[in-house]
Design an enzyme around this catalytic site. Sequence first.
Site, mmCIF file in Angstrom:
data_model
loop_
_atom_site.group_PDB
_atom_site.id
_atom_site.type_symbol
_atom_site.label_atom_id
_atom_site.label_comp_id
_atom_site.label_asym_id
_atom_site.label_seq_id
_atom_site.Cartn_x
_atom_site.Cartn_y
_atom_site.Cartn_z
ATOM 1 N N ASP A 15 0.836 -1.199 0.000
ATOM 2 C CA ASP A 15 0.000 0.000 0.000
ATOM 3 C C ASP A 15 0.876 1.256 0.000
ATOM 4 O OD1 ASP A 15 -1.973 -1.996 0.476
ATOM 5 O OD2 ASP A 15 -1.783 -1.711 2.637
ATOM 6 N N GLU A 197 -10.981 -1.097 -3.871
ATOM 7 C CA GLU A 197 -10.293 -0.447 -2.748
ATOM 8 C C GLU A 197 -9.090 0.318 -3.272
ATOM 9 O OE1 GLU A 197 -9.218 -3.745 -0.167
ATOM 10 O OE2 GLU A 197 -7.375 -4.114 -1.270
#
Lengths: 333, 333
Positions: A15, A197
């Site tokens: 991420d 997401e």
Amino acid sequence: MTIQTNSPLVEQRADPFVHKHNDGFYYFTGSVPTYDRIELRKSKTLAGLKDAETVDIWFKHESGPMSRHIWAPEIHYLDGKWYIYFAASEEGDIWALRPYVLECKGQDPLNDEWVELGMMQAAEGDDKSFTDFSLDATIFENNGKRYFCWAEKTGGQFAASNLYLAEMESPIKLKTVQFMLTTPDYDWERVDFWVNEGPAVLKHNGKIFIAFSASATGACYCMGYMEADENDDLLDRNSWTKTRMPVLETDVDKKIFGPGHNCFTVAEDDVTPLCIYHARDYEDAVGEPSVVPKTDTRSLAEIIKDPLYDPNRHARVFAVKYDENDRPVFELY
Amino acid sequence: MTIQTNSPLVEQRADPFVHKHNDGFYYFTGSVPTYDRIELRKSKTLAGLKDAETVDIWFKHESGPMSRHIWAPEIHYLDGKWYIYFAASEEGDIWALRPYVLECKGQDPLNDEWVELGMMQAAEGDDKSFTDFSLDATIFENNGKRYFCWAEKTGGQFAASNLYLAEMESPIKLKTVQFMLTTPDYDWERVDFWVNEGPAVLKHNGKIFIAFSASATGACYCMGYMEADENDDLLDRNSWTKTRMPVLETDVDKKIFGPGHNCFTVAEDDVTPLCIYHARDYEDAVGEPSVVPKTDTRSLAEIIKDPLYDPNRHARVFAVKYDENDRPVFELY
């Protein structure tokens, strides 16, 4: 200037989030494999991030809110102050992910004090946002308005994870009630779990793109994007179209597995757009027991099969090109 | 031919559904105020439906599935047989609405035997459809494919009610996994409850429109529509646009309150498209104790405030016109 190579930009950081600041530094953060802290590093060059000194600016609580699953931090500079947005759950309810905010008391985010501002707050009259599994918030501005974009499931852990968008009233509160930007519509968004997401914003020639990641966190993980005109109402369903097919996915030959959860920044030339994403370099994730919290009561056999505890999602980078229709091209190399 | 007047087409029938059959008859059904049965009537003329003989072709069970809230039946003639689709809950769980199917053993739906085929079945691999509050199914065909469109909430009774679309494999089973056609995006879809429901299909000059109703069942109830090209993939998110504002809403001067849950049929000239919808002729709904099931344990004061038990949603009709862009115009008169 070296924009990229096929070697990782930063190893074992998922991420990935990079903010290029007006001081000329790249600020980097991301999920650490132990999911127990928020780490920052900075460098004048992208390549320098790999071995830059890391500073742990915040640790998880022992119990209660923010005590488990410290995920996907992003650092933003808003109205002259540094903020970090991240998702966290709690030991007593490990899938109760919610977005939280930290504020830096000074101008040096690696050395100055950070304070907790608490959970991100929904707008007045919004009783839906941040009430279920919600994470991966990002922040961007468009036509003088500041927006918050995040992923949330409605209906519990095994429901679809959608992306929502709202205007912000302040760094800690939304101004408008949630608008659903996208839900998993196509097959490639529905592998193992139905997931949208990891939103990230890119602008080019009057268009705004919100890239996102889809499907479960394995080799099926991939990316698509939403597209709108910068001057359209971003909270209007009709302003957006969606890529019919993924724009970035596993490439076995290049040993890139499950690419996604990206951010966008700019190269050292201050012009070339870059996509920073994570991927594994092998297909089957293997959980690493040493990064699993001691509070996890599962057997070793179960942990080894859990892709969430495979530490080898490395941050990687490539330059974004544009096609003849001014749409971004996501090409691994 | 009298297409309409401002007087009701059929009194005290909500969620009206009209099928004009190849025998020249209009077949009419709808929710009866007691929500305890499925009623059919037929007439050669629309005006004749008002006083046509009604036949109760099915009654609710005493308990278990299909024992409460018998809502929004539609009658369809598929592959040479008559079917009725309706929603029902059960005494033990009165908000557990699910779609059910009846099949007629003969060709005369008012007189021949009807049998229960059970609950509508999701496609293989679809573990999401018909698992939560789901109702208002309609059926239509496009380019040789048959589709099922319904409303469902994900996350319980107080979540948003979305519209879903899927291809049908048979009259009792879906062929494709659910596709979310629309979720309440705009203010007018979010009054009191976030609702999209009551889908109904209209075609015109190569375009397909799916009208739907929005917001809670009071004077705020209103209609919008989704629009696509008939030749586009109807299960592709990008094929559809949505009306930014409602296309039919309360008109105080005309004493039409909470218009919605419509169907489309054709006038006696077999050309003029008609919209059959329900509305009240006063603003504040008043629950009528005599239509409330004996199993309802609420106080009289609560029942009187419950709009679901106001019997005066009358079926009404108007002719649909088209504007210069071939879009339908919903004009009360």
